[in-house]
Structure formats: structure tokens, C-alpha cells
Design a protein around this motif. Structure first.
Motif, short mmCIF file in Angstrom:
data_model
loop_
_atom_site.label_atom_id
_atom_site.label_comp_id
_atom_site.label_asym_id
_atom_site.label_seq_id
_atom_site.Cartn_x
_atom_site.Cartn_y
_atom_site.Cartn_z
N ASP A 1 -29.45 -4.83 -20.69
CA ASP A 1 -28.36 -3.90 -21.02
C ASP A 1 -28.56 -2.58 -20.28
OD1 ASP A 1 -27.11 -5.64 -22.87
OD2 ASP A 1 -28.40 -4.94 -24.49
N ILE A 2 -29.77 -2.08 -20.28
CA ILE A 2 -30.08 -0.82 -19.61
C ILE A 2 -29.85 -0.96 -18.11
CG2 ILE A 2 -31.93 0.82 -19.07
CD1 ILE A 2 -33.02 0.13 -21.95
N LYS A 3 -30.22 -2.10 -17.56
CA LYS A 3 -30.01 -2.32 -16.12
C LYS A 3 -28.51 -2.37 -15.80
CE LYS A 3 -32.11 -4.76 -12.34
NZ LYS A 3 -33.04 -5.78 -11.91
N ILE A 4 -27.73 -2.99 -16.65
CA ILE A 4 -26.28 -3.03 -16.46
C ILE A 4 -25.72 -1.61 -16.49
CG2 ILE A 4 -24.09 -3.66 -17.59
CD1 ILE A 4 -25.47 -6.31 -18.42
N LEU A 5 -26.12 -0.82 -17.49
CA LEU A 5 -25.62 0.55 -17.61
C LEU A 5 -26.04 1.41 -16.43
CD1 LEU A 5 -26.31 1.11 -21.41
CD2 LEU A 5 -24.08 0.82 -20.33
N ALA A 6 -27.29 1.30 -16.03
CA ALA A 6 -27.78 2.10 -14.90
C ALA A 6 -27.05 1.72 -13.61
CB ALA A 6 -29.29 1.91 -14.74
N THR A 7 -26.84 0.43 -13.40
CA THR A 7 -26.15 -0.03 -12.19
C THR A 7 -24.71 0.46 -12.17
OG1 THR A 7 -27.57 -1.98 -12.09
CG2 THR A 7 -25.52 -2.06 -10.83
N LEU A 8 -24.00 0.32 -13.28
CA LEU A 8 -22.61 0.77 -13.35
C LEU A 8 -22.48 2.28 -13.24
CD1 LEU A 8 -21.04 -1.58 -16.02
CD2 LEU A 8 -20.59 -1.55 -13.55
N SER A 9 -23.46 3.02 -13.75
CA SER A 9 -23.37 4.48 -13.67
C SER A 9 -23.49 4.95 -12.22
CB SER A 9 -24.44 5.15 -14.54
OG SER A 9 -25.72 5.00 -13.98
N ARG A 10 -24.17 4.17 -11.38
CA ARG A 10 -24.30 4.52 -9.96
C ARG A 10 -23.18 3.92 -9.13
NH1 ARG A 10 -29.45 2.84 -11.18
NH2 ARG A 10 -29.08 0.91 -10.04
N GLU A 11 -22.74 2.72 -9.49
CA GLU A 11 -21.77 1.98 -8.68
C GLU A 11 -20.76 1.28 -9.59
OE1 GLU A 11 -23.84 -0.21 -5.34
OE2 GLU A 11 -25.50 0.15 -6.72
N GLY A 12 -19.80 2.03 -10.08
CA GLY A 12 -18.85 1.51 -11.05
C GLY A 12 -17.84 0.51 -10.50
N ARG A 13 -17.74 0.37 -9.19
CA ARG A 13 -16.74 -0.52 -8.60
C ARG A 13 -17.29 -1.90 -8.24
NH1 ARG A 13 -12.72 1.70 -4.13
NH2 ARG A 13 -11.81 -0.32 -4.49
N LEU A 14 -18.44 -2.23 -8.71
CA LEU A 14 -19.00 -3.54 -8.38
C LEU A 14 -18.12 -4.66 -8.93
CD1 LEU A 14 -22.80 -3.07 -9.16
CD2 LEU A 14 -21.71 -3.23 -6.94
N SER A 15 -18.05 -5.75 -8.20
CA SER A 15 -17.35 -6.92 -8.71
C SER A 15 -18.19 -7.54 -9.82
CB SER A 15 -17.15 -7.94 -7.59
OG SER A 15 -18.41 -8.47 -7.19
N LYS A 16 -17.56 -8.39 -10.61
CA LYS A 16 -18.28 -9.07 -11.69
C LYS A 16 -19.47 -9.85 -11.16
CE LYS A 16 -14.19 -9.64 -14.56
NZ LYS A 16 -13.30 -10.57 -15.24
N SER A 17 -19.24 -10.58 -10.08
CA SER A 17 -20.32 -11.41 -9.54
C SER A 17 -21.44 -10.55 -8.95
CB SER A 17 -19.78 -12.38 -8.50
OG SER A 17 -19.16 -11.68 -7.44
N GLU A 18 -21.11 -9.43 -8.32
CA GLU A 18 -22.14 -8.57 -7.74
C GLU A 18 -22.96 -7.90 -8.84
OE1 GLU A 18 -24.62 -6.83 -5.03
OE2 GLU A 18 -23.17 -8.45 -4.69
N LEU A 19 -22.31 -7.45 -9.91
CA LEU A 19 -23.06 -6.86 -11.03
C LEU A 19 -24.02 -7.88 -11.62
CD1 LEU A 19 -23.66 -4.54 -13.00
CD2 LEU A 19 -21.76 -5.38 -14.40
N ALA A 20 -23.54 -9.09 -11.82
CA ALA A 20 -24.39 -10.15 -12.38
C ALA A 20 -25.60 -10.39 -11.48
CB ALA A 20 -23.58 -11.43 -12.56
#
Length: 166
Positions: A10-29
Motif C-alpha cells: 500500500d505504501i509503495k502504491i501511494l509513494a509511486t502515485l504521489s510521484r507519478e500520478g499518470r501511470l497506467s494501471k498495468s505500469e503501476l502494478a
């Protein structure tokens, strides 16, 4: 509502989105080492819990408009609840006041103002004073250059277990 329990993913998801909010679903995963469905189930849970409150673009304002950023330390006339409420209601009507924090200590509020130029900033302050919103004194600090501006504090540092005392 009880606080949601966050794990490392969860923390990794939040940290990643806070830096790069436009990631595609597959790229975030991929970035958080999960398959798409479990990743997006976690994301929906974080949104539903109110931990993720929105997605925003970071605009490089100097590329599109002249502006000045100003920090204002504000001191109110008195410390009655009605004065605080009147001041907070008044500043809410100024879109140029982009952030405001209530403070403990010497000053009552710290305001962040972004406006076209110093003249428009002064007109805003003059208008705020004429409204009799409880402002007694203010101190203006003009930003000469941005040095560091994090979108979000480092989640891994904030959520890490404190070191054990010896």
C-alpha cells in the motif's frame, strides 16, 4: 471510522502515485510488483478510505504566466473563536490564497499566495483588511526562487517503525 491498516505494498502504491500520478494501471502494478487486479483492488480501497483524495497535474506556472509567490505570516486581532472563523471564511474567497495553515506559537496563520505581481498581492491584502476579517498584522515574505518542493512527504520515512531504544 477506524484507520486503514497499510502494508508495504500500500505504501509503495501511494509513494509511486504521489510521484507519478499518470501511470497506467498495468505500469503501476508492475512498479509495485503486483498483478493488475490485486493492485487496483488495493487502489480502490485506498480511495474509498479517503487516503487518496485526488489526482493532480503539477503545473510549471512560470512557463505559462507571470506570477509571484508570497508567504504571509498573519496575526489576528484577538483569539476568539468567532475571529478565527471570520478570518478562515474570508480567506476562502480568495483563489490566490493557495494554502493556509493555522499555527501554534507566535503567529496565527501562514498563508501561501500566488498572484500575478506585487501590486495584485497588495490589493488582495488591502481588500482583506477592508473586509475587517480580524487581521491585525501581517508579514510578507516573497519567494525569490523555489529550492525544493515535494508533493508529498516521504511516506517510507513517516510510516517506518521507530528505531528501538537501547
Amino acid at each position: 471510522m477506524s484507520p486503514i491498516k497499510l502494508d508495504e505494498r500500500d505504501i509503495k502504491i501511494l509513494a509511486t502515485l504521489s510521484r507519478e500520478g499518470r501511470l497506467s494501471k498495468s505500469e503501476l502494478a508492475k512498479r509495485v510488483n503486483l498483478s493488475a487486479t490485486p493492485c487496483w483492488e488495493r487502489l480502490r480501497r485506498l480511495e474509498k478510505a479517503g487516503i487518496i483524495s485526488g489526482y493532480h497535474a503539477q503545473i510549471e506556472l512560470r512557463q505559462i504566466a507571470p506570477h509571484v509567490s508570497v508567504f504571509v505570516m498573519a496575526e489576528l486581532e484577538n483569539h476568539r473563536a468567532s475571529t478565527f472563523q471570520a478570518f478562515e471564511k474570508a480567506i476562502d474567497s480568495y483563489p490566490e490564497i493557495t494554502a493556509c495553515w493555522a499555527l501554534g506559537g507566535g503567529f496565527d496563520y501562514l498563508l501561501q499566495v500566488v498572484t500575478r505581481d506585487i501590486d495584485s498581492y497588495q490589493r488582495l491584502i488591502d481588500d482583506l483588511l477592508q473586509r475587517r476579517a480580524g487581521l491585525a498584522r501581517y508579514f510578507t515574505y516573497i519567494v525569490t526562487k523555489p529550492v525544493k518542493q515535494a508533493v508529498l512527504p516521504p511516506l517510507d520515512v513517516l510510516l517506518a517503525a521507530p528505531p528501538k531504544r537501547k
